[in-house]
Design a protein around this motif. Sequence first.
Motif, mmCIF file in Angstrom:
data_model
loop_
_atom_site.group_PDB
_atom_site.id
_atom_site.type_symbol
_atom_site.label_atom_id
_atom_site.label_comp_id
_atom_site.label_asym_id
_atom_site.label_seq_id
_atom_site.Cartn_x
_atom_site.Cartn_y
_atom_site.Cartn_z
ATOM 1 N N THR A 58 -6.735 10.692 4.317
ATOM 2 C CA THR A 58 -5.696 11.395 3.792
ATOM 3 C C THR A 58 -6.574 12.646 3.332
ATOM 4 O OG1 THR A 58 -5.643 10.283 1.862
ATOM 5 C CG2 THR A 58 -3.927 9.751 3.592
ATOM 6 N N SER A 60 -6.624 13.562 0.131
ATOM 7 C CA SER A 60 -7.181 12.893 -1.403
ATOM 8 C C SER A 60 -8.338 12.191 -0.966
ATOM 9 C CB SER A 60 -6.025 12.131 -2.132
ATOM 10 O OG SER A 60 -5.543 11.003 -1.460
ATOM 11 N N GLY A 70 -5.945 7.604 -3.828
ATOM 12 C CA GLY A 70 -4.741 8.337 -4.175
ATOM 13 C C GLY A 70 -3.664 7.245 -3.784
ATOM 14 N N ARG A 71 -2.400 7.736 -3.299
ATOM 15 C CA ARG A 71 -1.115 7.115 -3.287
ATOM 16 C C ARG A 71 -1.274 5.872 -2.411
ATOM 17 N NH1 ARG A 71 3.446 10.384 -0.931
ATOM 18 N NH2 ARG A 71 4.676 8.710 -1.637
ATOM 19 N N SER A 72 -1.981 5.650 -1.230
ATOM 20 C CA SER A 72 -1.971 4.440 -0.521
ATOM 21 C C SER A 72 -2.750 3.367 -1.413
ATOM 22 C CB SER A 72 -2.510 4.754 0.822
ATOM 23 O OG SER A 72 -3.675 5.110 0.839
ATOM 24 N N GLN A 74 -3.136 2.983 -4.577
ATOM 25 C CA GLN A 74 -2.260 2.775 -5.735
ATOM 26 C C GLN A 74 -1.150 1.650 -5.011
ATOM 27 O OE1 GLN A 74 -2.713 2.956 -9.085
ATOM 28 N NE2 GLN A 74 -4.818 3.936 -8.294
ATOM 29 N N ALA A 75 -0.548 2.088 -4.054
ATOM 30 C CA ALA A 75 0.461 1.078 -3.474
ATOM 31 C C ALA A 75 -0.069 -0.136 -3.218
ATOM 32 C CB ALA A 75 1.142 1.824 -2.309
ATOM 33 N N LYS A 78 -0.794 -2.388 -6.231
ATOM 34 C CA LYS A 78 0.266 -2.835 -6.727
ATOM 35 C C LYS A 78 0.704 -4.454 -5.895
ATOM 36 C CE LYS A 78 1.840 0.935 -9.227
ATOM 37 N NZ LYS A 78 3.182 2.189 -9.291
ATOM 38 N N ASP A 168 0.214 5.180 4.957
ATOM 39 C CA ASP A 168 0.129 6.364 4.697
ATOM 40 C C ASP A 168 1.669 7.046 5.175
ATOM 41 O OD1 ASP A 168 -2.123 6.752 3.338
ATOM 42 O OD2 ASP A 168 -3.323 7.065 5.264
ATOM 43 N N LEU A 171 5.064 5.755 2.781
ATOM 44 C CA LEU A 171 5.225 5.924 1.019
ATOM 45 C C LEU A 171 6.314 6.651 0.915
ATOM 46 C CD1 LEU A 171 1.429 6.125 0.299
ATOM 47 C CD2 LEU A 171 2.948 4.307 -0.133
ATOM 48 N N ASP A 172 7.013 7.489 1.808
ATOM 49 C CA ASP A 172 7.978 8.532 1.242
ATOM 50 C C ASP A 172 9.529 7.870 1.426
ATOM 51 O OD1 ASP A 172 6.300 10.183 0.120
ATOM 52 O OD2 ASP A 172 5.680 11.084 2.254
ATOM 53 N N LYS A 177 9.061 1.865 3.520
ATOM 54 C CA LYS A 177 8.148 1.094 2.554
ATOM 55 C C LYS A 177 8.660 -0.450 2.695
ATOM 56 C CE LYS A 177 8.025 4.308 -1.338
ATOM 57 N NZ LYS A 177 8.705 4.525 -2.796
#
Length: 197
Positions: A58, A60, A70-72, A74-75, A78, A168, A171-172, A177
């Motif tokens: 991506t 980032s 980045g977002r992936s 962090q997800a 978690k 990727d 995530l939205d 999800k």
Amino acid sequence: MAKPSNVNEIQERYLRRAISEINELGDELLALGDELHVPVLGSGHPLGDIFLLKHRPTASEIQEGVAFFGRSGQALLKSLQRLNVDPLAVYGTNCLKFGTEEPAVARAWLTRELHIVQPRLLVAMGEETVAFVDALEFPLSEPLDSERPGELRRFTPTIGALVTPDIDACLDEQPAKTRFWNAFKTLGGWWAELPPY
């Protein structure tokens, strides 16, 4: 039976070799890069039990030069915590290191990474990743099935496989999800069943 100190020494040698080989690969990729083509290097433990794999980096990840930044990332962190999976047992990378290279070149780099890390489980995220892995013709490998996410399969005699949707792309929207989580949570049961050594 080897004495514990000998076992630890052998493990330390394997780790040093893996670190050296991953660094060599990283140096080669960095040497091929320029201002417009920045390689995205794998991240995590160089002998990780779990090998997370996405198709392409991506924005980032390209900006930082690190896979799963980045977002992936962090997800996934978690999700790993929720599943009680040790994040220090994970290595993550992309099929394409630049996002623009020829697939044949990228396949050679990914094959090297798999040989270095020697994971117990390959988590292939998305249909493009599954097709890319199948095209590797990795020694003794069996084809993966993108139509059966969340099902543990055999990739090679020593490496299992788990297919999930592309993180990727998930995530939205909540339904996406949920699809990713429903497939990825299989990892928790697999991890819990590993022998404690």
